[in-house]
Write a protein that holds these residues in place. Structure first.
Motif, mmCIF file in Angstrom:
data_model
loop_
_atom_site.group_PDB
_atom_site.id
_atom_site.type_symbol
_atom_site.label_atom_id
_atom_site.label_comp_id
_atom_site.label_asym_id
_atom_site.label_seq_id
_atom_site.Cartn_x
_atom_site.Cartn_y
_atom_site.Cartn_z
ATOM 1 N N ASP A 163 62.257 -92.342 28.069
ATOM 2 C CA ASP A 163 63.034 -91.661 27.396
ATOM 3 C C ASP A 163 61.987 -91.320 25.949
ATOM 4 O O ASP A 163 62.696 -90.945 24.723
ATOM 5 N N TYR A 215 67.616 -87.013 24.672
ATOM 6 C CA TYR A 215 69.875 -87.495 25.458
ATOM 7 C C TYR A 215 70.203 -86.924 25.949
ATOM 8 O O TYR A 215 71.071 -86.827 26.807
ATOM 9 N N HIS A 222 68.642 -86.728 29.955
ATOM 10 C CA HIS A 222 69.882 -87.249 30.168
ATOM 11 C C HIS A 222 71.340 -87.146 30.268
ATOM 12 O O HIS A 222 71.411 -87.428 31.762
ATOM 13 N N ARG A 223 72.000 -86.577 29.614
ATOM 14 C CA ARG A 223 72.560 -86.074 30.162
ATOM 15 C C ARG A 223 73.317 -85.250 31.201
ATOM 16 O O ARG A 223 73.531 -85.408 32.021
#
Length: 461
Positions: free
Chosen positions: A70, A91, A94-95
């Protein structure tokens, strides 16, 4: 027969002998969360999901770690292009990745660590490498730290290369390197071009970890200095996995006993990737196919075989899987049975899913010919469970295009049932011509009708 796997380090099929009896430690390099995942990305997730399911079926207690990168050059570049904070992009993607895995029934790992949460472990490992004489801070004031490849005589052993045959590393400015093939362990903060939030304190000044050190540190954190299997895409063998192994063993950590690599999904003969502009994102594909059909398409090919993606091939896979579902619908509700020995042998032979799927269809054919298909259906369900393809698994409820498909099936069911009711009324009135015409109309639509003692049942032919 014991479980055997192809070890890409030794280039041979080996019996799986875990370091601790009854347990299996598995580390898989996950994705760099810079953009929406495509079909090529999720193949690794599906393949190693099958591996962990099979290891658990064989009775192993599996600790499965799959990381997420990340923080990375590409994340910083893309976030700058989009005018958003890098951590917001990472983020959000990643979701998206999590939703893609859920849509394909990829079971969660034991833990999914992110690189940004493990910088202290990385700094500790880099410090240890410097102390052992295998790494050095750059003398150009950049704050970079490099691994000294010539200090480690075994460098190149994973991919069977000599140092002199390798191209220079491309992950940092070469000015601070002793050798152009040395690779970055730590990247000093570039104040003029990088946000302050993308820098962490270290003995060498603010900066961030290099890509390779991330996985070594996270694997060591959760699996210890030695573990059983390290996996990832075949494109990671060099330089990523080669560098992981070198820095870990140079620090005195035995690292992985076995290496497993899944092959690419290709389009027009080239690896499916964002940079080539030939990617197919999971949300787009799931507008046309159910998640279970896409998973079947990926599982049916051997994990070490390159797959040339096409919608025609995915169409064929979807039709094939629906034959399995139609058989299970005709068989009614059954409990999973025993696995056929031929299926077990196929899976024990380096996760031989093509041969395992062939056994699955043999059982479907036998069940279709049997007076009582329940035993065959139980074995079919057991095989589907192992492959993560059981249609009754609650994980499939509402995933991907499945919810839309359920609505479509309900609509078709209402229409077909109406025609069948009309056909029944025609037969009761002995209007055989009308009854036959309705039957032919239904058949032309690709729907098979079976008359049973409890009334007619339909399925897609």
């Amino acid at each position: 027969m014991t479980f055997r796997l192809y070890d890409t380090a030794t280039r041979e099929v080996r019996d799986f002998v875990p370091l601790v009896e009854g347990k299996a430690g598995l580390y898989v390099c996950g994705l760099t969360v810079q953009s929406e995942p495509h079909v090529g990305h999720v193949r690794s997730g599906v393949n190693f999901d099958v591996l962990q399911r099979w290891l658990r079926h064989r009775g192993y207690e599996v600790t499965f770690i799959r990381n997420v990168t990340d923080i990375d050059d590409k994340i910083l570049a893309k976030s700058a292009e989009q005018g958003r904070p890098w951590f917001n992009l990472a983020y959000a993607m990643h979701r998206e990745l999590g939703r893609a895995y859920d849509a394909l029934n990829v079971a969660p790992p034991t833990y999914e660590p992110g690189a940004t949460g493990h910088v202290p472990e990385m700094v500790e490992l880099i410090t240890e490498l410097i102390g052992r004489g295998h790494a050095y801070p750059a003398e150009d004031g950049s704050g970079d730290v490099y691994f000294d490849v010539k200090s480690w005589p075994s460098y190149g052993e994973l991919t069977h290369q000599g140092v002199d045959d390798m191209e220079p590393a491309e992950d940092a400015d070469p000015r601070g390197k002793r050798d152009p093939r040395d690779f970055a362990l730590w990247k000093g903060w570039k104040k003029a071009t990088e946000p302050e939030t993308a820098a962490w304190p270290s003995p060498w000044g603010p900066g961030r970890p290099g890509w390779h050190i991330e996985c070594s540190a996270m694997a060591g954190k959760y699996l210890g200095p030695a573990f059983d299997i390290h996996g990832g895409g075949v494109d990671l063998r060099f330089p990523h996995h080669e560098n992981e192994q070198a820095q870990s063993r140079a620090a005195g950590r035995p690292f992985a006993t076995y290496w497993m690599h899944n092959a690419w999904i290709t389009t027009a003969g080239e690896k499916m990737s964002k940079s080539l502009g030939n990617s197919l994102t999971i949300p787009n594909v799931l507008e046309r196919y159910r998640g279970i059909e896409l998973r079947y398409y990926l599982v049916a090919a051997h994990y070490r075989s390159h797959v040339e993606f096409s919608f025609e091939a995915l169409d064929e896979a979807a039709v094939a899987f629906r034959r399995i579902e139609n058989f299970l619908e005709r068989a009614g509700v059954v409990e999973p049975g025993d696995l056929p020995q031929a299926f077990v042998d196929a899976m024990d032979d380096d996760l031989g899913t093509p041969a395992a799927v062939a056994v699955l269809f043999d059982m479907v054919r036998e069940g279709n010919r049997a007076d009582d298909p329940t035993v065959h259906a139980g074995q079919v369900l057991a095989m589907l469970d192992v492959l993560g393809l059981n249609p009754a698994d609650p994980a499939w409820a509402g995933s991907g295009a499945g919810a839309a498909d359920d609505k479509l099936k309900a609509a078709i069911d209402a229409l077909v049932v109406g025609l069948l009711d009309e056909r029944t009324a025609a037969r009761e009135a002995k209007n055989w011509a009308r009854a036959d015409a309705i039957r032919d109309q239904i058949k032309k639509a690709g729907i098979e009708v079976e008359d049973t003692p409890t009334g007619p049942k339909w399925s897609i032919d």
